[in-house]
Design a protein around this motif. Structure first.
Motif, PDB file in Angstrom:
ATOM      1  N   ILE A  86      49.948  26.548   4.852  1.00 51.59           N
ATOM      2  CA  ILE A  86      50.315  27.112   6.142  1.00 51.59           C
ATOM      3  C   ILE A  86      50.956  28.501   6.004  1.00 51.59           C
ATOM      4  CG2 ILE A  86      52.586  26.000   6.233  1.00 51.59           C
ATOM      5  CD1 ILE A  86      52.019  25.498   9.240  1.00 51.59           C
ATOM      6  N   LYS A  87      51.667  28.742   4.902  1.00 56.27           N
ATOM      7  CA  LYS A  87      52.286  30.053   4.708  1.00 56.27           C
ATOM      8  C   LYS A  87      51.226  31.118   4.423  1.00 56.27           C
ATOM      9  CE  LYS A  87      56.905  28.589   3.284  1.00 56.27           C
ATOM     10  NZ  LYS A  87      57.953  28.653   2.224  1.00 56.27           N
ATOM     11  N   GLU A  88      50.254  30.788   3.597  1.00 59.65           N
ATOM     12  CA  GLU A  88      49.172  31.736   3.340  1.00 59.65           C
ATOM     13  C   GLU A  88      48.377  32.003   4.609  1.00 59.65           C
ATOM     14  OE1 GLU A  88      48.280  31.271  -1.437  1.00 59.65           O
ATOM     15  OE2 GLU A  88      46.684  30.838  -0.005  1.00 59.65           O
ATOM     16  N   LYS A  89      48.164  30.963   5.390  1.00 57.20           N
ATOM     17  CA  LYS A  89      47.448  31.139   6.655  1.00 57.20           C
ATOM     18  C   LYS A  89      48.214  32.080   7.583  1.00 57.20           C
ATOM     19  CE  LYS A  89      45.476  28.583  10.542  1.00 57.20           C
ATOM     20  NZ  LYS A  89      45.263  27.271  11.189  1.00 57.20           N
ATOM     21  N   ALA A  90      49.537  31.947   7.616  1.00 59.42           N
ATOM     22  CA  ALA A  90      50.352  32.834   8.462  1.00 59.42           C
ATOM     23  C   ALA A  90      50.215  34.289   8.013  1.00 59.42           C
ATOM     24  CB  ALA A  90      51.818  32.400   8.427  1.00 59.42           C
ATOM     25  N   LEU A  91      50.237  34.524   6.703  1.00 61.83           N
ATOM     26  CA  LEU A  91      50.053  35.889   6.196  1.00 61.83           C
ATOM     27  C   LEU A  91      48.676  36.426   6.563  1.00 61.83           C
ATOM     28  CD1 LEU A  91      51.626  35.667   2.613  1.00 61.83           C
ATOM     29  CD2 LEU A  91      52.479  37.020   4.529  1.00 61.83           C
ATOM     30  N   ILE A  92      47.662  35.597   6.368  1.00 62.48           N
ATOM     31  CA  ILE A  92      46.295  36.005   6.702  1.00 62.48           C
ATOM     32  C   ILE A  92      46.205  36.344   8.186  1.00 62.48           C
ATOM     33  CG2 ILE A  92      43.914  35.152   6.929  1.00 62.48           C
ATOM     34  CD1 ILE A  92      44.480  33.566   4.281  1.00 62.48           C
ATOM     35  N   ASP A  93      46.836  35.539   9.019  1.00 63.06           N
ATOM     36  CA  ASP A  93      46.826  35.814  10.467  1.00 63.06           C
ATOM     37  C   ASP A  93      47.521  37.133  10.788  1.00 63.06           C
ATOM     38  OD1 ASP A  93      45.393  33.564  11.226  1.00 63.06           O
ATOM     39  OD2 ASP A  93      47.166  32.364  11.681  1.00 63.06           O
ATOM     40  N   MET A  94      48.659  37.374  10.170  1.00 57.98           N
ATOM     41  CA  MET A  94      49.385  38.624  10.438  1.00 57.98           C
ATOM     42  C   MET A  94      48.550  39.834  10.038  1.00 57.98           C
ATOM     43  SD  MET A  94      53.446  38.041   9.657  1.00 57.98           S
ATOM     44  CE  MET A  94      53.272  37.494   7.959  1.00 57.98           C
ATOM     45  N   TYR A  95      47.981  39.774   8.845  1.00 52.39           N
ATOM     46  CA  TYR A  95      47.164  40.898   8.377  1.00 52.39           C
ATOM     47  C   TYR A  95      45.933  41.081   9.264  1.00 52.39           C
ATOM     48  CZ  TYR A  95      49.965  40.334   4.101  1.00 52.39           C
ATOM     49  OH  TYR A  95      50.992  40.219   3.197  1.00 52.39           O
TER      50      TYR A  95
END
Length: 223
Positions: A86-95
């Motif tokens: 979920i943390k990697e997904k959040a970063l991917i979403d932000m970028y």
């Protein structure tokens, strides 16, 4: 066995191009059903397949999906391009959201009145070099890895490289001060699936020109 995804849009980049890029990078073959006349557009809407009376629309896995980001997220999840947690997904979403902000400015540029175009291009250049690209250069420098998140290819890398191609079309010098982004562009472009998509004759679409813009306006009854 499920058939190939079918993409419903006009024969141009617009909001479908990121979907084409992501499917191609994932190695997924797809078909395209082009909206070529106002009658095609009327039929697609009257058939009830467009939830919000808008395209892109993608037929995939028994669904008729609309809304660009929802489609992209589904493809990324299905083909393991959305991080490992979920943390990697959040970063991917932000970028990805930052990429989408700049990409949106470029997508709507052809619709800009001629007397405003020079100012819009100047703003795109300023935002590119002062706001958006420095963020991604810093991310790559901070962890020293090949890709933006988790040292593995994600939809953020694919969307960013697509954007870098558009930026270069506006002004190739805009990438001059971003060596890590240029390296990422080369790295992703050399992936076999992406390399194939970048070849002449692929389903990748060229920059929109006056003729294709007028055709799109006619189809969608735009002023």
């Amino acid at each position: 066995m499920a058939g190939k995804p079918k993409l419903h849009y006009f024969n141009g980049r617009g909001r479908m191009e990121s979907i084409r890029w992501l499917l191609a990078a994932a190695g997924v073959e797809f078909e395209e059903k082009f909206i070529e006349t106002p009658e095609d557009w009327d039929k697609l809407r009257s058939d009830g397949h467009l939830m919000f009376q808008q395209v892109p629309m993608v037929e995939m896995d028994g669904m008729k999906m609309v809304q660009t980001r929802a489609i992209l997220n589904y493809i990324a999840t299905k083909y393991n391009l959305y991080g490992k947690d979920i943390k990697e997904k959040a970063l991917i979403d932000m970028y990805t959201e930052g990429i989408a902000d700049l990409n949106e400015m470029i997508i709507v540029l052809p619709l800009c009145p001629p007397d405003q175009k020079e100012a819009k291009i100047a703003l795109i250049k300023e935002r590119t070099t002062d706001r958006y690209l420095p963020v991604f250069e810093k991310v790559l420098k901070s962890h020293g890895q090949d890709y933006l998140v988790g040292n593995r290819l994600s939809k953020a890398d694919i969307h960013l490289v697509e954007l870098l191609y558009y930026v270069e079309e506006i002004d190739p010098s805009l990438l001059a001060n971003f060596p890590l982004l240029k390296a990422l562009k080369t790295r992703v472009s050399n992936l076999p699936t992406v390399k194939k998509f970048l070849q002449p004759g692929s389903q990748r679409k060229p920059p929109i020109n006056e003729k294709s813009l007028e055709q799109a306006k006619k189809i969608f009854r735009m002023k």
